[in-house]
Design a protein around this motif. Structure first.
Motif, PDB file in Angstrom:
ATOM      1  N   ILE A  12       0.846  -1.202   0.000  1.00  0.00           N
ATOM      2  CA  ILE A  12       0.000   0.000   0.000  1.00  0.00           C
ATOM      3  C   ILE A  12       0.881   1.252   0.000  1.00  0.00           C
ATOM      4  CG2 ILE A  12      -1.692   1.323   1.355  1.00  0.00           C
ATOM      5  CD1 ILE A  12      -2.973  -1.006   0.051  1.00  0.00           C
ATOM      6  N   GLY A  13       2.000   1.181   0.749  1.00  0.00           N
ATOM      7  CA  GLY A  13       2.943   2.301   0.719  1.00  0.00           C
ATOM      8  C   GLY A  13       3.424   2.568  -0.700  1.00  0.00           C
ATOM      9  N   GLY A  14       3.684   1.495  -1.448  1.00  0.00           N
ATOM     10  CA  GLY A  14       4.082   1.637  -2.845  1.00  0.00           C
ATOM     11  C   GLY A  14       3.007   2.326  -3.661  1.00  0.00           C
ATOM     12  N   ILE A  15       1.739   1.958  -3.434  1.00  0.00           N
ATOM     13  CA  ILE A  15       0.632   2.599  -4.161  1.00  0.00           C
ATOM     14  C   ILE A  15       0.601   4.092  -3.837  1.00  0.00           C
ATOM     15  CG2 ILE A  15      -1.881   2.804  -4.229  1.00  0.00           C
ATOM     16  CD1 ILE A  15      -2.158  -0.079  -4.254  1.00  0.00           C
ATOM     17  N   ILE A  16       0.796   4.414  -2.549  1.00  0.00           N
ATOM     18  CA  ILE A  16       0.773   5.827  -2.169  1.00  0.00           C
ATOM     19  C   ILE A  16       1.907   6.572  -2.882  1.00  0.00           C
ATOM     20  CG2 ILE A  16       1.108   7.419  -0.224  1.00  0.00           C
ATOM     21  CD1 ILE A  16      -0.313   5.306   1.497  1.00  0.00           C
ATOM     22  N   MET A  17       3.092   5.951  -2.890  1.00  0.00           N
ATOM     23  CA  MET A  17       4.232   6.632  -3.516  1.00  0.00           C
ATOM     24  C   MET A  17       4.029   6.808  -5.020  1.00  0.00           C
ATOM     25  SD  MET A  17       6.344   7.690  -1.397  1.00  0.00           S
ATOM     26  CE  MET A  17       7.744   8.123  -2.409  1.00  0.00           C
ATOM     27  N   VAL A  18       3.382   5.847  -5.687  1.00  0.00           N
ATOM     28  CA  VAL A  18       3.238   5.957  -7.133  1.00  0.00           C
ATOM     29  C   VAL A  18       2.210   7.028  -7.496  1.00  0.00           C
ATOM     30  CG1 VAL A  18       1.423   4.309  -7.788  1.00  0.00           C
ATOM     31  CG2 VAL A  18       3.468   4.470  -9.155  1.00  0.00           C
ATOM     32  N   ASN A  19       1.343   7.387  -6.550  1.00  0.00           N
ATOM     33  CA  ASN A  19       0.364   8.435  -6.829  1.00  0.00           C
ATOM     34  C   ASN A  19       0.709   9.767  -6.176  1.00  0.00           C
ATOM     35  OD1 ASN A  19      -1.714   7.100  -8.460  1.00  0.00           O
ATOM     36  ND2 ASN A  19      -1.844   5.748  -6.688  1.00  0.00           N
ATOM     37  N   MET A  20       1.782   9.747  -5.391  1.00  0.00           N
ATOM     38  CA  MET A  20       2.149  10.938  -4.625  1.00  0.00           C
ATOM     39  C   MET A  20       2.495  12.122  -5.524  1.00  0.00           C
ATOM     40  SD  MET A  20       2.602  11.765  -1.407  1.00  0.00           S
ATOM     41  CE  MET A  20       3.418  10.743  -0.198  1.00  0.00           C
ATOM     42  N   PHE A  21       2.988  11.823  -6.740  1.00  0.00           N
ATOM     43  CA  PHE A  21       3.449  12.910  -7.604  1.00  0.00           C
ATOM     44  C   PHE A  21       2.317  13.860  -7.969  1.00  0.00           C
ATOM     45  CE2 PHE A  21       1.764   9.976 -10.670  1.00  0.00           C
ATOM     46  CZ  PHE A  21       1.290  10.774 -11.684  1.00  0.00           C
ATOM     47  N   PHE A  22       1.062  13.387  -7.884  1.00  0.00           N
ATOM     48  CA  PHE A  22      -0.062  14.286  -8.146  1.00  0.00           C
ATOM     49  C   PHE A  22      -0.012  15.466  -7.190  1.00  0.00           C
ATOM     50  CE2 PHE A  22      -2.476  10.599 -10.005  1.00  0.00           C
ATOM     51  CZ  PHE A  22      -2.628  11.174 -11.235  1.00  0.00           C
ATOM     52  N   VAL A  23       0.321  15.174  -5.920  1.00  0.00           N
ATOM     53  CA  VAL A  23       0.257  16.212  -4.898  1.00  0.00           C
ATOM     54  C   VAL A  23       1.578  16.963  -4.801  1.00  0.00           C
ATOM     55  CG1 VAL A  23      -0.371  16.687  -2.516  1.00  0.00           C
ATOM     56  CG2 VAL A  23      -1.318  14.685  -3.673  1.00  0.00           C
ATOM     57  N   PHE A  24       2.701  16.230  -4.754  1.00  0.00           N
ATOM     58  CA  PHE A  24       3.999  16.883  -4.621  1.00  0.00           C
ATOM     59  C   PHE A  24       4.857  16.582  -5.834  1.00  0.00           C
ATOM     60  CE2 PHE A  24       2.670  15.958  -0.251  1.00  0.00           C
ATOM     61  CZ  PHE A  24       2.691  17.228   0.278  1.00  0.00           C
ATOM     62  N   GLY A  25       5.274  17.611  -6.534  1.00  0.00           N
ATOM     63  CA  GLY A  25       6.239  17.406  -7.608  1.00  0.00           C
ATOM     64  C   GLY A  25       5.651  17.479  -8.984  1.00  0.00           C
ATOM     65  N   GLY A  26       4.458  16.920  -9.175  1.00  0.00           N
ATOM     66  CA  GLY A  26       3.758  17.079 -10.434  1.00  0.00           C
ATOM     67  C   GLY A  26       4.361  16.355 -11.615  1.00  0.00           C
ATOM     68  N   GLU A  27       5.371  15.492 -11.407  1.00  0.00           N
ATOM     69  CA  GLU A  27       5.860  14.735 -12.561  1.00  0.00           C
ATOM     70  C   GLU A  27       6.205  13.321 -12.131  1.00  0.00           C
ATOM     71  OE1 GLU A  27       9.693  15.219 -14.110  1.00  0.00           O
ATOM     72  OE2 GLU A  27      10.522  16.198 -12.348  1.00  0.00           O
ATOM     73  N   TYR A  28       5.882  12.379 -13.013  1.00  0.00           N
ATOM     74  CA  TYR A  28       6.266  10.996 -12.799  1.00  0.00           C
ATOM     75  C   TYR A  28       7.401  10.700 -13.771  1.00  0.00           C
ATOM     76  CZ  TYR A  28       5.758   6.067 -11.702  1.00  0.00           C
ATOM     77  OH  TYR A  28       5.993   4.803 -11.277  1.00  0.00           O
ATOM     78  N   ALA A  29       8.037   9.517 -13.602  1.00  0.00           N
ATOM     79  CA  ALA A  29       9.114   9.147 -14.519  1.00  0.00           C
ATOM     80  C   ALA A  29       8.588   9.149 -15.945  1.00  0.00           C
ATOM     81  CB  ALA A  29       9.646   7.777 -14.147  1.00  0.00           C
ATOM     82  N   ALA A  30       9.387   9.632 -16.894  1.00  0.00           N
ATOM     83  CA  ALA A  30       9.003   9.635 -18.309  1.00  0.00           C
ATOM     84  C   ALA A  30       9.927   8.708 -19.073  1.00  0.00           C
ATOM     85  CB  ALA A  30       9.054  11.048 -18.867  1.00  0.00           C
ATOM     86  N   THR A  31      10.220   7.559 -18.481  1.00  0.00           N
ATOM     87  CA  THR A  31      11.317   6.733 -18.964  1.00  0.00           C
ATOM     88  C   THR A  31      10.885   5.371 -19.464  1.00  0.00           C
ATOM     89  OG1 THR A  31      11.513   6.036 -16.692  1.00  0.00           O
ATOM     90  CG2 THR A  31      13.033   7.720 -17.427  1.00  0.00           C
ATOM     91  N   GLY A  32       9.585   5.091 -19.478  1.00  0.00           N
ATOM     92  CA  GLY A  32       9.157   3.720 -19.732  1.00  0.00           C
ATOM     93  C   GLY A  32       9.154   2.958 -18.421  1.00  0.00           C
ATOM     94  N   TRP A  33       8.404   1.838 -18.381  1.00  0.00           N
ATOM     95  CA  TRP A  33       8.118   1.245 -17.070  1.00  0.00           C
ATOM     96  C   TRP A  33       9.347   0.667 -16.393  1.00  0.00           C
ATOM     97  CZ3 TRP A  33       7.437  -4.058 -15.337  1.00  0.00           C
ATOM     98  CH2 TRP A  33       7.844  -5.007 -16.279  1.00  0.00           C
ATOM     99  N   LEU A  34      10.452   0.414 -17.144  1.00  0.00           N
ATOM    100  CA  LEU A  34      11.649  -0.105 -16.493  1.00  0.00           C
ATOM    101  C   LEU A  34      12.752   0.935 -16.384  1.00  0.00           C
ATOM    102  CD1 LEU A  34      11.925  -3.792 -17.602  1.00  0.00           C
ATOM    103  CD2 LEU A  34      11.178  -2.821 -15.457  1.00  0.00           C
ATOM    104  N   ALA A  35      12.444   2.181 -16.702  1.00  0.00           N
ATOM    105  CA  ALA A  35      13.381   3.287 -16.475  1.00  0.00           C
ATOM    106  C   ALA A  35      14.783   2.974 -16.976  1.00  0.00           C
ATOM    107  CB  ALA A  35      13.419   3.654 -14.993  1.00  0.00           C
ATOM    108  N   VAL A  36      14.906   2.663 -18.259  1.00  0.00           N
ATOM    109  CA  VAL A  36      16.192   2.257 -18.792  1.00  0.00           C
ATOM    110  C   VAL A  36      17.259   3.323 -18.572  1.00  0.00           C
ATOM    111  CG1 VAL A  36      15.451   0.637 -20.543  1.00  0.00           C
ATOM    112  CG2 VAL A  36      15.375   3.078 -21.020  1.00  0.00           C
ATOM    113  N   ALA A  37      18.476   2.831 -18.305  1.00  0.00           N
ATOM    114  CA  ALA A  37      19.621   3.725 -18.183  1.00  0.00           C
ATOM    115  C   ALA A  37      20.190   3.966 -19.580  1.00  0.00           C
ATOM    116  CB  ALA A  37      20.679   3.070 -17.294  1.00  0.00           C
ATOM    117  N   PRO A  38      20.863   5.069 -19.798  1.00  0.00           N
ATOM    118  CA  PRO A  38      21.131   6.179 -18.880  1.00  0.00           C
ATOM    119  C   PRO A  38      20.014   7.213 -18.812  1.00  0.00           C
ATOM    120  CG  PRO A  38      22.254   6.547 -20.947  1.00  0.00           C
ATOM    121  CD  PRO A  38      21.572   5.234 -21.079  1.00  0.00           C
ATOM    122  N   LEU A  39      18.883   6.929 -19.500  1.00  0.00           N
ATOM    123  CA  LEU A  39      17.792   7.903 -19.506  1.00  0.00           C
ATOM    124  C   LEU A  39      17.307   8.204 -18.092  1.00  0.00           C
ATOM    125  CD1 LEU A  39      15.736   9.571 -21.064  1.00  0.00           C
ATOM    126  CD2 LEU A  39      14.344   7.539 -21.321  1.00  0.00           C
TER     127      LEU A  39
END
Lengths: 196, 698
Positions: B153-180
């Motif tokens: 549940i903590g993970g769910i909260i963190m994945v939606n937290m960006f709505f309230v603080f920060g306003g951006e989620y990763a824009a990297t694809g679901w596995l966040a490939v490096a070095p992007l």
């Protein structure tokens, strides 16, 4: 009859918890496996910086190894004392283990601070990143183990050695041996490997 | 000073775009409505005592299901937004989303669907069903289980937290490939949210998996050898074994990415000797087995359903078990097929290509097991069976396209194309999601004591199948035509737009299917008297042990632990005359809030890691250690229900139970409420509230 049933129930629970703890140790070992693999891939990428051969001191690493191996021996003696129900001996040998662990930790921190003092930090190159993270993770486990040991000793003084405490001690000693095994790999792969 | 207190947080971090304002508004509004309802009905204490602090795997299972259902709507909305953008943005039109925003949406869609929908449903099922199937009263470590759930549940909260603080989620694809995903190319907090939401939910998964391995291997009823375990339990065991093998890799890899970003190390960077391709290797070493972690319990579900609804035991039980073991063993050595184009050389590519094709063999063994089970069976086509048949069709398409992709030369053509996207959606929707829906309609009577509405269930099924084909068959075609994945704009000369529009329509049909599923659950609750299971807990004439308990099962599951003689344990028991009931003392774990407390601090620590708030990190970590110490040395986590109390509870239950009738007289599904009737009922209910001003009483 009732008491027997309860102790049987407890024995089963103990058995399960120990089994679960073994699985946990295996997952932790897999985390280390990743860090070892990363070190193996990156240890040549010094980008013109100094390599392990120039940076490491074998006598230092050997003293650390000896300290940790001895502590593994003393934790074994402590467990024998605990199984015999000898509270003072148990505390004494856990105390010795704690001191050896602390000495190892100090050596490691001294090594780290010397390296960092020479400007060899984890930001320098990929080799040092993987070195610091691999050893740092092990060191963090040692800190955690020492914390665990200290608190457990406090509880032994307060409560004595009941069967529940014995199970907790068995987990603690397993954890300590586990850290020893990981260190032997670190010593072989990181330190000896640098001088081959 | 300010930096010490709040780290990187500034006023600009608060929501100021329409999406984040909308998200924040929705979160706050839901929170307010929930608290008002709970306060008005005086349910706070009940919620805390009966649900949030419960260690009962049945309740935790249901909470997983609710969380997964909510996240399915959230991730589904993302899918519709992606499809809408792609249907609009051809030629001169740029669609309605910026490129950055589009990327954040498909990243979030993938993360949410895999981590917080599929995993939630699978863990929910395992929690509820496995202890019942193996004849256990609780789990090996109930505390680890609630902790795992709350970290999730903590993970769910963190994945939606960006709505309230920060306003951006990763824009990297679901596995966040490096070095992007490194600081250089993704300087914002989006990737940090990605890291920490996966980190804490991943740790939760590892804990849950350790616990279920302990439970399955150590707590089976007497007589249940490994080869007498029901197949769902086998699937769960294989899946959990793989989870403990690969989730530590994820945790370690996430730490390394975090160190690269926060401490300036050089693991996956382009400078300083880092190796971005090592990231791809490490993440797929986890990522590929992960999809098998999801699919194996679903295979287990299908095995149970096909055997129950064909009224036969599963054909060649042992080969099914070895099929599952084979899938999980091979699954660990195929990860490189995700990046044949990396250039590891012909030998390496050939090895992983062959391994990938080999894995189709144990999978096909399972499919043939199911087909052979149906052969000469007396099949009943109720919704669970429909989902199973839908699965076979869709999954076969997904599997065959998977074998195509396993051939390196073909893969070089199809790499990162929509063909690939269509392939994995066929396997994950067709396999995992259909498996979950199948399980839900199959075990719903066990959860609640009444069946699901058949009629709406069939409508929902057909919407899903039709919608799926409309949206994903064109996707295969587009992949062949050269459309790459993650495409937010394409030229009008490609002529792809009609197909993209068709995909959007298919998506809408699926959304209708989801709405029908919600309507189905609602209608079943309204008509629960009529759908009541009067068979004493065995509405489908089931074969495994969970059907021997009343529905819903009492919190101690079994009055007496049964003795097992066959892999169809309950089927055998039904043929025998039951011995006279005897009662015994039962040990049960006490409820505990430790899981919630630790998870609260873990979530706070993750939040602090994202925003570099040092004091909060320190405080949270110390709090976690203190809670662990207090809990670890408390000696009082169980209680005993005395035999006479068990007897009183059981007699009270039997007195209240509906009069038993034959299982098959009650199966006249024509009487189930249709859609029009449901709408009328809801309409009358709402009109009644408005006309009689009932809201004044609230």
């Amino acid at each position: 009859m009732v008491e027997q049933a309860i102790s049987h129930h407890e024995a089963e629970a103990n058995d399960r918890v120990m089994f679960g703890f073994w699985i946990y140790l295996m997952t932790d070992l897999l985390m280390f496996a990743v860090l070892f693999a990363v070190y193996a891939v990156l240890h040549r990428n010094t980008v013109g910086g100094e390599s392990g051969h120039e940076l490491f001191s074998l006598p230092l690493a050997l003293s650390g190894t000896l300290l940790l191996l001895t502590s593994s021996f003393t934790v074994g003696i402590a467990m024998i004392a605990a199984r015999r129900g000898n509270k003072t001996q148990t505390l004494l040998w856990f105390g010795v283990t704690f001191a050896l662990g602390l000495a190892f930790l100090c050596l490691e921190l001294w090594e780290f601070s010397t390296l960092i003092g020479e400007g060899q930090t984890m930001q320098t190159n990929a080799f040092l990143s993987s070195f610091f993270v691999l050893l740092g993770t092990h060191g963090l486990h040692i800190i955690f183990g020492l914390l665990w040991m200290g608190i457990t000793m406090g509880y032994i003084i307060k409560r004595g050695l009941n069967s529940n405490m014995l199970r907790k001690l068995a987990m603690l000693s397993l954890f300590w041996h586990f850290l020893d095994i990981v260190w032997i790999f670190i010593f072989t792969i990181v330190y000896l490997g640098a001088f081959v | 000073m300010k930096e010490l207190l709040v780290g990187k947080l500034t006023w600009d971090s608060l929501p100021h775009e329409w999406t984040t304002i909308g998200g924040t508004f929705t979160i706050i509004l839901t929170g307010i409505i929930l608290s008002v309802v709970l306060t008005r009905t005086k349910r706070w204490k009940w919620l805390w005592k009966e649900w949030l602090t419960s260690v009962d795997p049945k309740k935790i299972g249901i909470m997983y299901f609710i969380a997964g259902g909510v996240m399915l709507l959230r991730g589904g909305l993302d899918a519709l937004m992606i499809w809408l953008q792609q249907a609009l943005s051809s030629g001169d039109s740029q669609g309605y989303l910026s490129a950055q925003h589009f990327q954040e949406i498909f990243t979030a869609h993938g993360n949410i669907m895999v981590f917080f929908v599929a995993m939630a449903f699978i863990f929910g099922l395992i929690n509820y069903i496995v202890p019942l199937q193996i004849g256990a009263r609780d789990l090996a470590s109930p505390l680890m289980n609630t902790l795992g759930f709350w970290l999730f549940i903590g993970g769910i909260i963190m994945v939606n937290m960006f709505f309230v603080f920060g306003g951006e989620y990763a824009a990297t694809g679901w596995l966040a490939v490096a070095p992007l995903s490194g600081k250089e190319f993704s300087p914002g907090v989006g990737v940090d949210y990605w890291i920490w939401s996966l980190m804490i939910s991943g740790v939760g998964t590892t804990l849950g998996a350790i616990n279920f391995i302990m439970t399955i291997l150590k707590m089976r009823a007497p007589g249940m050898t490994l080869f007498k375990m029901p197949l769902f339990t086998w699937g769960s065991l294989c899946s959990m074994m793989m989870a403990v093998t690969v989730f530590p890799l994820l945790t370690a890899t996430l730490f390394l990415v975090y160190f690269d970003r926060a401490l300036g190390t050089h693991f996956f960077t382009t400078i300083g000797g880092g190796d971005p391709m090592m990231y791809t290797n490490l993440i797929w070493m986890w990522g590929h087995p992960e999809v098998y972690v999801l699919i194996l319990p679903a295979f287990g579900v299908f095995s149970e359903v096909v055997s129950t609804f064909s009224r036969k035991s599963i054909a060649s039980y042992k080969s099914a078990v070895f099929g599952m073991i084979g899938v999980s063993a091979f699954a660990l050595s195929v990860w490189l097929h995700h990046f044949f184009t990396m250039g590891a050389g012909a030998d390496v590519n050939a090895f992983f290509g062959v391994m990938t094709m080999v894995i189709a063999i144990p999978t096909s063994v399972l499919v043939f097991n199911w087909i052979a089970t149906m052969y000469k069976g007396r099949i009943r086509f109720e919704t669970p069976m429909l989902w199973f048949l839908g699965f076979v069709a869709v999954f076969a398409i997904g599997g065959i396209s998977g074998v195509m992709l396993a051939v390196p030369p073909i893969n070089f053509q199809m790499h990162n194309s929509l063909f690939l996207v269509a392939h994995f959606h066929s396997t994950v929707i067709g396999g995992v999601l259909f498996g979950v829906f199948c399980a839900l309609s199959y075990w719903f009577p066990k959860f609640t004591g009444f069946r699901l509405n058949e009629r709406l269930g069939r409508y929902a099924f057909w919407c899903w199948i039709v919608g799926f084909c409309m949206s994903f068959i064109p996707m295969y075609v587009l992949g062949f035509m050269g459309a790459s994945r993650r495409l937010n704009h394409y030229d009008s000369s490609t002529g792809w737009q009609p197909l993209f529009i068709l995909m959007l329509i298919g998506g809408i049909v699926i959304a209708v299917g989801v709405a029908l599923q919600l309507a189905q659950i609602l209608a079943s609750f309204i008509q629960k008297k009529r759908l009541l299971d009067t068979t004493g807990g065995d509405p489908w004439d089931g074969r495994s042990l969970e059907w021997s308990t009343p529905s819903p099962p009492p919190f101690y599951n079994f009055v007496t632990i049964p003795k097992i003689t066959s892999s169809d344990a309950y089927w055998e028991m039904k043929k025998q005359i039951l011995p006279k009931r005897s009662y015994e003392d039962i040990h049960m774990p006490k409820s505990t809030g430790v899981g919630i407390y630790i998870s609260i601090f873990a979530t706070l620590a993750s939040f602090a890691f994202v925003w570099d708030i040092i004091w909060l990190i320190v405080v949270s970590l110390i709090a976690i250690i203190v809670i662990f110490v207090i809990r670890g040395f408390s000696e009082d986590s169980e209680y005993i229900i005395p035999a006479h109390e068990v007897q009183r509870l059981e007699e009270a239950r039997i007195a209240k139970a509906p009069i038993a009738t034959n299982a098959h007289e009650n199966n006249s599904s024509e009487e189930d409420m249709g859609l029009r009737e449901l709408i009328m009922v809801v309409y009358r209910f709402v009109m009644d509230i408005i006309k009689n001003k009932r809201w004044k009483k609230w």
